[in-house]
Write a protein that holds these residues in place. Structure first.
Motif, PDB file in Angstrom:
ATOM      1  N   SER A  49       7.730   3.306   9.643  1.00 41.12           N
ATOM      2  CA  SER A  49       6.272   3.339   9.462  1.00 41.12           C
ATOM      3  C   SER A  49       5.717   1.920   9.306  1.00 41.12           C
ATOM      4  O   SER A  49       4.517   1.691   9.467  1.00 41.12           O
ATOM      5  CB  SER A  49       5.899   4.185   8.239  1.00 41.12           C
ATOM      6  OG  SER A  49       6.379   3.592   7.051  1.00 41.12           O
ATOM      7  N   ALA A  53       2.056  -0.886  11.252  1.00 45.55           N
ATOM      8  CA  ALA A  53       1.135  -0.987  10.117  1.00 45.55           C
ATOM      9  C   ALA A  53       0.070  -2.048  10.392  1.00 45.55           C
ATOM     10  O   ALA A  53      -1.113  -1.858  10.098  1.00 45.55           O
ATOM     11  CB  ALA A  53       1.902  -1.310   8.838  1.00 45.55           C
ATOM     12  N   THR A 196       3.052   2.167   3.470  1.00 48.63           N
ATOM     13  CA  THR A 196       4.190   2.033   4.385  1.00 48.63           C
ATOM     14  C   THR A 196       5.347   1.273   3.721  1.00 48.63           C
ATOM     15  O   THR A 196       6.514   1.581   3.963  1.00 48.63           O
ATOM     16  CB  THR A 196       3.765   1.323   5.684  1.00 48.63           C
ATOM     17  OG1 THR A 196       3.049   0.115   5.371  1.00 48.63           O
ATOM     18  CG2 THR A 196       2.842   2.222   6.512  1.00 48.63           C
TER      19      THR A 196
END
Length: 418
Positions: A49, A53, A196
């Motif tokens: 993730s 970002a 994240t």
């Protein structure tokens, strides 16, 4: 004369207990294997993730740090350059094959998370922002290819299905920051980075605490600098590796230019009801479904056949993209991009499966990592070329050039050993 067979109660009891032990051990091992894969998949999702970002909050970063428009491309590419540098160094040093893979994954997840949020914690300039994104990508090199090695250390049979789930998690992970920004505009850019980073720490902790060393894993005692050249001399390894390079020529350029593609269509047709971030998230995330389906199909039709079929479909999408961009209605275009978003990534875990299965076991981690490094290097070249062409030709015809990769990839996959 009478004959009799003496009954050895102790021996019978011993064999009965042995059979019970073997059965229970087998059942325990099977249960453990079923538990391990979901942990690996979830860990991969959490850690990757971090990848997009910065891309998801790019407008906020541009405004907050007063970034020059000419430097935006550098910011977008920083993670890619970091990942390429990291995978090259990991492969050259042989770290992935010399140390326990889950520990490498954990350490890199912590360092990547720290780099991700460093821009929030310290007084940041544009240069520090670029370094932060570069280092985030650098430590992702110890997450994505290492995660595939961990999966291949546990699974030989059904590896295509396992890596399908794993790459599906990667796709969801890379799309997740777009979800945070596109579906709730109240989230600040700092929240996206903290969220994240937290997921990365969680994913790395799960991997090191819950995933034991795989039964097919080996730890090399010294660096073998010939591992890379030796691997590429093997046709069964070289062929899918070259096919993977063709696939990568298209994949990340499609992902990188997808918001621009949607925005261009929206502007040309004077539309106001298209949410670019939501479209981008759904289209990219749909690829996770295709990865899982492709993995299951590979068990029935063969990994190589399914990879060639998926690569052919994505090539077809490249070639007909001008027609769709010029004449398709909104629902038809969305359906087309959704299909393209699925087939463009469906072959990725299949290539990784072929590479892992045909690499020498003692250098499997190194060869998976260098394959990723070369593949992502090609994404930079592809993105730059398409960026240059976008200033020269009509945007409708831009994505035809992405077909070059799939065409060459298919040719390499179908080439016979000499």
């Amino acid at each position: 004369m009478s004959f009799y067979k003496p009954i050895n109660i102790q021996n019978d009891l011993f064999f009965q207990l042995s059979d019970n032990f073997v059965t229970k051990t087998s059942e325990t091992k099977h249960a453990t294997m079923k538990r391990i894969l979901p942990v690996i998949v979830l860990s991969q999702f959490c850690c990757t993730s971090l990848w997009f970002a910065g891309n998801a909050i790019l407008p906020d970063l541009t405004k907050h740090f007063n970034i020059d428009a000419n430097n935006l491309a550098h910011l977008v590419s920083a993670v890619q350059f970091g990942f390429i540098s990291g995978t090259f160094l990991f492969a050259l040093s042989g770290l992935v094959d010399r140390f326990v893979a889950t520990r490498i994954f954990f350490v890199c997840s912590i360092l990547a998370a720290f780099c991700n949020i460093s821009v929030v914690m310290v007084h940041t300039t544009e240069s520090i922002l670029l370094i932060s994104r570069f280092l985030t990508g650098f430590f992702l090199a110890g997450i994505y290819p290492v995660g595939m090695k961990i999966a291949s250390d546990h699974y030989q049979k059904g590896l295509g299905k396992s890596l399908g789930l794993l790459v599906g998690a990667l796709v969801l992970g890379t799309a997740f920051p777009h979800f945070l920004k596109g579906f709730n505009t109240n989230y600040s850019w700092e929240f996206v980075l903290w969220a994240t980073a937290g997921l990365s720490v969680l994913g790395g902790s799960m991997m090191v605490l819950l995933v034991p060393q795989g039964q097919y894993s080996t730890v090399a005692k010294k660096i073998d600098f010939r591992a890379i050249t030796t691997g590429f001399k093997i046709h069964n390894f070289r062929s899918p590796a070259l096919g993977y390079f063709g696939h990568m020529w298209e994949l990340y350029t499609f992902w990188a230019f997808l918001p621009a593609l949607i925005l261009s269509y929206k502007t040309q047709h004077h539309l106001t009801d298209i949410n670019v971030s939501q479209w981008a998230f759904v289209i990219i995330a749909s690829g996770s479904i295709a990865c899982v389906v492709g993995g299951y199909l590979s068990e029935y039709f063969g990994t190589k056949k399914v990879a060639v079929f998926a690569l052919s479909l994505s090539c077809f999408c490249c070639l007909i993209s001008p027609i769709m961009l010029m004449y398709a209605s909104v629902p038809v275009l969305f359906g087309f991009l959704l299909f393209w978003g699925m087939v463009v990534i469906a072959d990725s875990p299949l290539f990784s499966t072929l590479v892992a299965q045909n690499a020498p076991i003692e250098s499997k981690g190194t060869l998976l990592t260098i394959t990723n490094s070369i593949g992502f290097s090609l994404t930079i070249l592809s993105i730059q070329i398409i960026g240059i062409l976008s200033n020269v030709i009509n945007p409708h015809y831009l994505y035809i050039f992405l077909a070059i990769g799939p065409i060459l990839g298919i040719a390499m996959l179908l080439k016979k050993a000499s």
